[in-house]
Write a protein that holds these residues in place. Sequence first.
Motif, PDB file in Angstrom:
ATOM      1  N   THR A   1       0.836  -1.204   0.000  1.00  0.00           N
ATOM      2  CA  THR A   1       0.000   0.000   0.000  1.00  0.00           C
ATOM      3  C   THR A   1       0.868   1.251   0.000  1.00  0.00           C
ATOM      4  OG1 THR A   1      -0.062   0.215   2.400  1.00  0.00           O
ATOM      5  CG2 THR A   1      -1.736  -1.195   1.393  1.00  0.00           C
ATOM      6  N   HIS A   2       0.247   2.347  -0.418  1.00  0.00           N
ATOM      7  CA  HIS A   2       0.895   3.665  -0.406  1.00  0.00           C
ATOM      8  C   HIS A   2      -0.111   4.643   0.178  1.00  0.00           C
ATOM      9  CE1 HIS A   2       3.643   6.801  -1.588  1.00  0.00           C
ATOM     10  NE2 HIS A   2       2.717   7.414  -2.294  1.00  0.00           N
ATOM     11  N   CYS A   3       0.319   5.497   1.072  1.00  0.00           N
ATOM     12  CA  CYS A   3      -0.545   6.485   1.729  1.00  0.00           C
ATOM     13  C   CYS A   3      -1.644   5.776   2.528  1.00  0.00           C
ATOM     14  CB  CYS A   3      -1.136   7.463   0.692  1.00  0.00           C
ATOM     15  SG  CYS A   3      -1.715   9.009   1.465  1.00  0.00           S
TER      16      CYS A   3
ATOM     17  N   VAL B   1       3.671  -1.907   3.881  1.00  0.00           N
ATOM     18  CA  VAL B   1       3.088  -0.574   3.981  1.00  0.00           C
ATOM     19  C   VAL B   1       4.196   0.457   3.813  1.00  0.00           C
ATOM     20  CG1 VAL B   1       1.924   1.039   5.545  1.00  0.00           C
ATOM     21  CG2 VAL B   1       1.207  -1.371   5.443  1.00  0.00           C
ATOM     22  N   LYS B   2       4.086   1.284   2.774  1.00  0.00           N
ATOM     23  CA  LYS B   2       5.072   2.357   2.580  1.00  0.00           C
ATOM     24  C   LYS B   2       4.749   3.497   3.549  1.00  0.00           C
ATOM     25  CE  LYS B   2       6.248   3.509  -1.522  1.00  0.00           C
ATOM     26  NZ  LYS B   2       5.896   4.334  -2.700  1.00  0.00           N
ATOM     27  N   GLU B   3       5.757   4.059   4.173  1.00  0.00           N
ATOM     28  CA  GLU B   3       5.481   5.083   5.180  1.00  0.00           C
ATOM     29  C   GLU B   3       4.815   6.318   4.565  1.00  0.00           C
ATOM     30  OE1 GLU B   3       9.108   6.332   7.073  1.00  0.00           O
ATOM     31  OE2 GLU B   3       9.994   7.048   5.203  1.00  0.00           O
TER      32      GLU B   3
ATOM     33  N   ARG C   1       4.152  12.983   4.993  1.00  0.00           N
ATOM     34  CA  ARG C   1       3.265  13.043   6.148  1.00  0.00           C
ATOM     35  C   ARG C   1       3.015  11.704   6.802  1.00  0.00           C
ATOM     36  NH1 ARG C   1      -1.686  15.664   4.053  1.00  0.00           N
ATOM     37  NH2 ARG C   1      -2.381  15.897   6.190  1.00  0.00           N
ATOM     38  N   ASN C   2       3.694  10.677   6.301  1.00  0.00           N
ATOM     39  CA  ASN C   2       3.654   9.377   6.989  1.00  0.00           C
ATOM     40  C   ASN C   2       2.262   8.805   7.206  1.00  0.00           C
ATOM     41  OD1 ASN C   2       6.448   9.274   7.157  1.00  0.00           O
ATOM     42  ND2 ASN C   2       6.496  10.355   9.117  1.00  0.00           N
ATOM     43  N   GLN C   3       1.402   9.000   6.214  1.00  0.00           N
ATOM     44  CA  GLN C   3       0.068   8.409   6.381  1.00  0.00           C
ATOM     45  C   GLN C   3       0.131   6.888   6.400  1.00  0.00           C
ATOM     46  OE1 GLN C   3       0.849  10.730   4.055  1.00  0.00           O
ATOM     47  NE2 GLN C   3      -0.851  12.137   3.675  1.00  0.00           N
ATOM     48  N   GLY C   4       1.248   6.336   5.969  1.00  0.00           N
ATOM     49  CA  GLY C   4       1.424   4.891   6.055  1.00  0.00           C
ATOM     50  C   GLY C   4       1.322   4.395   7.491  1.00  0.00           C
ATOM     51  N   HIS C   5       1.666   5.239   8.436  1.00  0.00           N
ATOM     52  CA  HIS C   5       1.548   4.816   9.841  1.00  0.00           C
ATOM     53  C   HIS C   5       0.092   4.522  10.207  1.00  0.00           C
ATOM     54  CE1 HIS C   5       5.583   7.019  10.954  1.00  0.00           C
ATOM     55  NE2 HIS C   5       5.737   6.035  10.081  1.00  0.00           N
TER      56      HIS C   5
ATOM     57  N   VAL D   1      -3.906   0.822  -4.003  1.00  0.00           N
ATOM     58  CA  VAL D   1      -3.874   2.228  -3.597  1.00  0.00           C
ATOM     59  C   VAL D   1      -5.238   2.875  -3.823  1.00  0.00           C
ATOM     60  CG1 VAL D   1      -1.405   2.513  -4.100  1.00  0.00           C
ATOM     61  CG2 VAL D   1      -3.096   2.965  -5.885  1.00  0.00           C
ATOM     62  N   GLY D   2      -5.442   4.016  -3.205  1.00  0.00           N
ATOM     63  CA  GLY D   2      -6.658   4.799  -3.409  1.00  0.00           C
ATOM     64  C   GLY D   2      -6.448   5.816  -4.518  1.00  0.00           C
ATOM     65  N   ALA D   3      -7.332   6.812  -4.562  1.00  0.00           N
ATOM     66  CA  ALA D   3      -7.197   7.864  -5.570  1.00  0.00           C
ATOM     67  C   ALA D   3      -7.733   9.161  -5.001  1.00  0.00           C
ATOM     68  CB  ALA D   3      -7.967   7.511  -6.838  1.00  0.00           C
ATOM     69  N   ASP D   4      -7.084  10.241  -5.356  1.00  0.00           N
ATOM     70  CA  ASP D   4      -7.640  11.543  -5.036  1.00  0.00           C
ATOM     71  C   ASP D   4      -8.707  11.891  -6.068  1.00  0.00           C
ATOM     72  OD1 ASP D   4      -7.405  14.009  -3.397  1.00  0.00           O
ATOM     73  OD2 ASP D   4      -7.114  14.847  -5.398  1.00  0.00           O
TER      74      ASP D   4
END
Lengths: 333, 333, 333, 333, 333, 333
Positions: free
Chosen positions: A138-140, A163-165, A169-173, A206-209
Amino acid sequence: HGAMTTQTLDEAVESTAGAIASMEIRGAATIAAAAADALAAQAEASTASDPETFRRELRAAARRLHETRPTAVSLPNALRYVLRRMDGDRGGDVTDVDALRRNVVGAAQEFDDRLDRAQEELGKVGANRLRDGDVVMTHCHSTDVLSCVEAAVDQGKQLEAYVKETRPRNQGHITARRLRELGVPVTLIVDSAAHRYLPEADHVLVGADSIAADGSVINKIGTSGLAVSARELGTPIVVAAQTIKLHPETLTGHTVEIETRDEREVVDESTRGDIGDIEVANPAFDVTPPRYVDAIVTESGQFPPESIVTLMRELFGESADEPWKEPDERITH
Amino acid sequence: HGAMTTQTLDEAVESTAGAIASMEIRGAATIAAAAADALAAQAEASTASDPETFRRELRAAARRLHETRPTAVSLPNALRYVLRRMDGDRGGDVTDVDALRRNVVGAAQEFDDRLDRAQEELGKVGANRLRDGDVVMTHCHSTDVLSCVEAAVDQGKQLEAYVKETRPRNQGHITARRLRELGVPVTLIVDSAAHRYLPEADHVLVGADSIAADGSVINKIGTSGLAVSARELGTPIVVAAQTIKLHPETLTGHTVEIETRDEREVVDESTRGDIGDIEVANPAFDVTPPRYVDAIVTESGQFPPESIVTLMRELFGESADEPWKEPDERITH
Amino acid sequence: HGAMTTQTLDEAVESTAGAIASMEIRGAATIAAAAADALAAQAEASTASDPETFRRELRAAARRLHETRPTAVSLPNALRYVLRRMDGDRGGDVTDVDALRRNVVGAAQEFDDRLDRAQEELGKVGANRLRDGDVVMTHCHSTDVLSCVEAAVDQGKQLEAYVKETRPRNQGHITARRLRELGVPVTLIVDSAAHRYLPEADHVLVGADSIAADGSVINKIGTSGLAVSARELGTPIVVAAQTIKLHPETLTGHTVEIETRDEREVVDESTRGDIGDIEVANPAFDVTPPRYVDAIVTESGQFPPESIVTLMRELFGESADEPWKEPDERITH
Amino acid sequence: HGAMTTQTLDEAVESTAGAIASMEIRGAATIAAAAADALAAQAEASTASDPETFRRELRAAARRLHETRPTAVSLPNALRYVLRRMDGDRGGDVTDVDALRRNVVGAAQEFDDRLDRAQEELGKVGANRLRDGDVVMTHCHSTDVLSCVEAAVDQGKQLEAYVKETRPRNQGHITARRLRELGVPVTLIVDSAAHRYLPEADHVLVGADSIAADGSVINKIGTSGLAVSARELGTPIVVAAQTIKLHPETLTGHTVEIETRDEREVVDESTRGDIGDIEVANPAFDVTPPRYVDAIVTESGQFPPESIVTLMRELFGESADEPWKEPDERITH
Amino acid sequence: HGAMTTQTLDEAVESTAGAIASMEIRGAATIAAAAADALAAQAEASTASDPETFRRELRAAARRLHETRPTAVSLPNALRYVLRRMDGDRGGDVTDVDALRRNVVGAAQEFDDRLDRAQEELGKVGANRLRDGDVVMTHCHSTDVLSCVEAAVDQGKQLEAYVKETRPRNQGHITARRLRELGVPVTLIVDSAAHRYLPEADHVLVGADSIAADGSVINKIGTSGLAVSARELGTPIVVAAQTIKLHPETLTGHTVEIETRDEREVVDESTRGDIGDIEVANPAFDVTPPRYVDAIVTESGQFPPESIVTLMRELFGESADEPWKEPDERITH
Amino acid sequence: HGAMTTQTLDEAVESTAGAIASMEIRGAATIAAAAADALAAQAEASTASDPETFRRELRAAARRLHETRPTAVSLPNALRYVLRRMDGDRGGDVTDVDALRRNVVGAAQEFDDRLDRAQEELGKVGANRLRDGDVVMTHCHSTDVLSCVEAAVDQGKQLEAYVKETRPRNQGHITARRLRELGVPVTLIVDSAAHRYLPEADHVLVGADSIAADGSVINKIGTSGLAVSARELGTPIVVAAQTIKLHPETLTGHTVEIETRDEREVVDESTRGDIGDIEVANPAFDVTPPRYVDAIVTESGQFPPESIVTLMRELFGESADEPWKEPDERITH
């Protein structure tokens, strides 16, 4: 002109517009639902005696709502969805205010219902692509992605995740914690380690904006590089995105404006001082062309990215004329 | 057996070995020079009366030095360089201790000379690839890369740079400062933004931790993904690496051990606690196959990565038998 | 049979057919408009007393027009557009000649209106993809491409252009002059120099002779090689084409006939004599598969090439049965 | 509940269900036609006095038929086709049992008619892609592929074929014989020789077991490798598949279950004994992503694989809710 | 300093230098042979009594020759070849002027002999790659390419050729005539038609202006795009180039200067006037990276482009120090 | 001439030649060793009194041996290896028959020693590339591949294998049995299933029939398609091949003749009869270009395929002149 039409706006429209502007109402889905509800409220409150007056009122309400966040993607989609169903599914010569009112209220309700179920339904679609034992990268952070994983877990599938960090802003956390709470074993990595661990992954998820008419996916900076790596290694890349992320303005070639964020997200002021006089570029998103994406998963099913334009036109109209404008103010494109 | 040969070791060998082991002597080039010098000291101090005794002493000295950092790449290269020239360029039947001594001292001196000039010469080679007005993208921090940019600036070329911060240790900050000091305008970006900005770059320019016989480049984690992106967009990727980075053990198929570093570099303990029970993977390096690299720039000129094996064999020998071992202890591979 | 139906043809149909055949009327858009107008004239002039007679007359008129240029793409599209709307949008049991007449006249008008606005609207769509400061590369001459650039200039964007001369007929010279007139700085290059200058370009922007159902773009010879180069270097390639370029016959797998032109365009007779007995191949167009194209820009918005089939079916019908034939003469495919 | 509804089933439904279950009725097209006919029989035999009872009966009949072969792809497509037309093309408030009956009988007839003509029409579409003198390469045996070749031969085109034997069951032998009977010169090769002979081929032409919403083609094991090779060499790959092969369940992300067949197809028991204790994997099909396919040829025309989802939704519905279930039993996805 | 050494130059050196400068002597091979011969003449005429004086004379002669055409590639290669063999194959302490003289004369002779046979031998190597019945595509005119085709014809092979006209100077016309004279059927095409006809070709066969240490091929503008197209379609691309085209300066990263030619080659002045104020870019060559080339055919055999650096170092030395400079004037790189 | 020189041949040469011709001596390594030994026997038995007579005898012996299997690759390599060392490592003016004899005997011994150790050493090199837990995919049967796996198992690594059956002769069955005997869990698959299972594999590991100067690998039919698939999915492909597989004739562009085998290997006569009049193509090998291969593993270490030409020239000479011919009979190429 604007002043005149504003007079007729229902209180619900005004308060919704205010709350969106002040970011009291926030989040793509919440904004969209509030906007649809406000149009329904306007329709119900309308005392218009002829269809054209009614339509003008509704357009004015939509304009009022639209101007609060002109670059958001879900807000105009809500307005489009309702307004283009105001005159019924096909045709434009409804002569009866009550019929128009019913159409507006019904469309707003339908939109809300879709929205209510969208994330859960999308999750099931995404989950169906995953097999027991699969590893995802995953990303973000995306609640649509999370919904896919949760649905897969509910189906009894064992998953693991890289999980990519997701700097800066480290939303991966957040994603890491949520996945762990779902019982999914997580390996957290820096963004640069993605290519190294992709051979261990069965899917990139991944999601999308937002999603453009040419099939491009606008998502958190780093998505495009990840997708290129995944394609090079043959790992499927799946984008989970509710249909409110489809961006009808792009039908007419408009590119999506990419937000540039504060450079302090990238480097703190003290380090910045040490380094000296440099630029820091901090775009929030990047654009992934459709050839790097295997499928877009929505609550309406999955689509190759090259076909999403068909769904976009079906839901939000074939052209990008802004239906909240008065006909004589519409400048196509 | 080891004990016996150790007795004959010169003090200089012992003190150099100690200083390498204690990391008093550190840095690839510094270690390599110290090792070559220690072999020369041993040769000069030797009182051996016959060639075989002399050779045994030198091998013992080399073993002593080698065992201090068995996985370093520059240290054994120094030893290989000197030992394989001990018997002269071609052949093995030198019968005269003085000739052997001259050969060892001469080879150590030659190695030192190369090393002294290597970074500067490499810099000129790299600089010649750059044109006035070019934009480079960098990853991590490499003094070899810096030498290329510096030489280009000395040649009067105007360059600009996109500098990746290079999580987790942000060595990009050092690169950013150094480039700024050279007068090169710098834009600092998060690692994930590389693909977004590659179309603005004329070259990707990175260093190497080591280079394998199959042309693979071992470098800071993130290099492989960057190289894949650059190839996809047609941006040339250049690796700047002195020949002490060539890794002769890989001639025999050995893969390079990738260091795994402390997870606290990736996520601090408090955040880690919040997230809960997850793994954190923190490899220091990754492996970039030669097909993603356009050229390797060394002090001996530039090479396609697929040809670097020829240079490796020329400098450090055709096989990977460890020349510091006694002949009867050598187990090939 | 043909003779009989011909008797009923309106004079306007005959004169239009004659003018198309004699190439007095030429150019894709002009032909298409004339054909639609001729059908409207036929409908208005018809004295048919029953629907079936009326339909037969219209089909006969369409046949007459179609046979003048059987391989053109815009002409049958005009006929298809009008004839498939003759019985109204949905269904086929209109029982009233006047309704049929209104439908035909209305459809012809609608078609004309689309056509009138098409190039300008397409231009705005294409322009929206371009950013201020962008560099485009063009091949051959296309007024649709020009419309995109003109609209972008009207939006206040500064553009530059690399213009391929486009042997053998050097239509690039026209493009160069038109772009210069729009104030766009132009660099003219030989066709072979395209790959060399593509890294300087942000977009490849070309027109189309026709577009097939499988998403292939038929355009001036050289387009396919240019598109392959652009994809290799990550440069987006955009095709600007009005919907009259969509080729419904290809829905049924028909490949587009490629015109072979006079060899004297390639080599003059004197040089030819010097060279001696060789072949000269001079195809006018080539075929670019959809995977090398990023977007097709039409007056109905932009589409990934893989989705254009959806628009084609929407505008011109789901099948390729030729609606100008009598039902009993239709041989599917 | 099931027991109750079963009571109302017409004898024709029961006998058809029995014949499908016992494999008396077999083959994708035959099963589909029988299922549509059984629904029509049920509709004609129904004595239901109100619409809801009638609908319940039809759903029960469809359930009975569906449960006989729950993983087939053509059977549910027949049921979907008819049931979604039960209430007429658009809308759901038919209040008249006779109208429902007419709709069901009409839809079943329409489905049968399509099916009758499908292979022949598909063949013409595929044939139109082939030029005189072309060489095709085939994998496995597909009557849809054969129909394309036959139609091309009927059009007077000379073709040649490379036929892969298609281990383990050597269906290529059937294809070889059929092509020879059509007068097409055949060269039979082992599967491993495909890459060697692809440069001689103008097209790869294969059938499909089923086609997924993301554009993937599920076909005989070996198709994906062949398609990858063909793409690498620029040889177009065409999939010939009637629309009954479209797999609407995949709209909701469901992956297609791949049948694993008896290992004795791969290695006979005696050889197996000689080799000793090993696994043998014998999957019947593999999955080819859309990016390796140039066109899917159906009786409704040709489509890029990325657009087939549009046709799938048009024919079989936008969602994958199973229309044979009672509304309160439907669990979406 | 230069003046002093010039005094000692033999007349043959001066007259050769003059003839090269005045382009009386021209063509890569002719220049190279003349330069080697002049060095031999200098060696034979030398009256130097000690080795160092002799060496200085020879370097002065080489400098004189080199300065006449400092950017040619074959001239310095001749000088390098002879000078680096002056002291014998290995080592540098020849103490005898006669030995030096013999070495120089011998090396010049060897160089001449190689050159004499080079094109013919190269032709045989290239011919061996071609099979009877093959079709080749050519770009520009190269006598090395012609030699390959001629040798293949001599071997009794039937070949056919697609010949690109090669704008702007149409050297393809020469190739077409020569191939025709060899009995090879030729199809002449515009450069833009290459991608269209590549599927008909078995080989792309081009020459080289020079070849760089990183394996890049510098050749007539259009080669790189042709090579990209050929790779995309799996057609092998072969470069025929004598070893005098190897460019040792590129060992140190130097890029090859690309000649820009008169814009009137691209567009005549009258047309230029009609078009108005535009730029015309007319580079003579472009650069093809090694990954698009299958083999480089030389008189020393064929090589993958990534290995040509090994041959370059073997023939012309490991570094690019200019051996005609006095040791104290050499600035490496 | 041949008759005359034949008289001087030693009996050992004759008997070896006979045994090779009758295939009593078979297998690449066995033939090569026998040929080297026969040359040594000839050297030892020679009564030549002058060097030139000795050389002529040795060449005659080599010719006699060579003519027995003119297309084998290991046989001429043995002859080349010994003959080119006859005059010592460097230079050609040995004036002493005894020195020549020593050189020949020594070179033959050295060749034998290399050969004895080659497979084992190669195995260790290959094993070093494999990690504990890796999965390999194999094609055909190769003892060099087996040696790599065996060495890895000896190193204590756990491996698993996907084994392709390798039609038409099913050599995969041998590989499967041997791997099982080594304790490696095996999954046997049909050749067509390779692409399906490649994502499970960490390496493709194959042998070679011969290796060409351009880096191409000639190996069992099916290797090229497997390599293309592996590259597409990012799976490294390693070729294990002793240096006797290097093919020096290819230095001069010669392509390797591909054996066509009996069609009955592909289809038995009865099935053939049923199918009717078709061709069956059964080439034994195919050619994999170097860009699809990651490394070639030899007993001299691993090499990128693009560098193998360097090793080839080092071991077997720079040119392909046939050293067994009399100088005046050598026709280069």
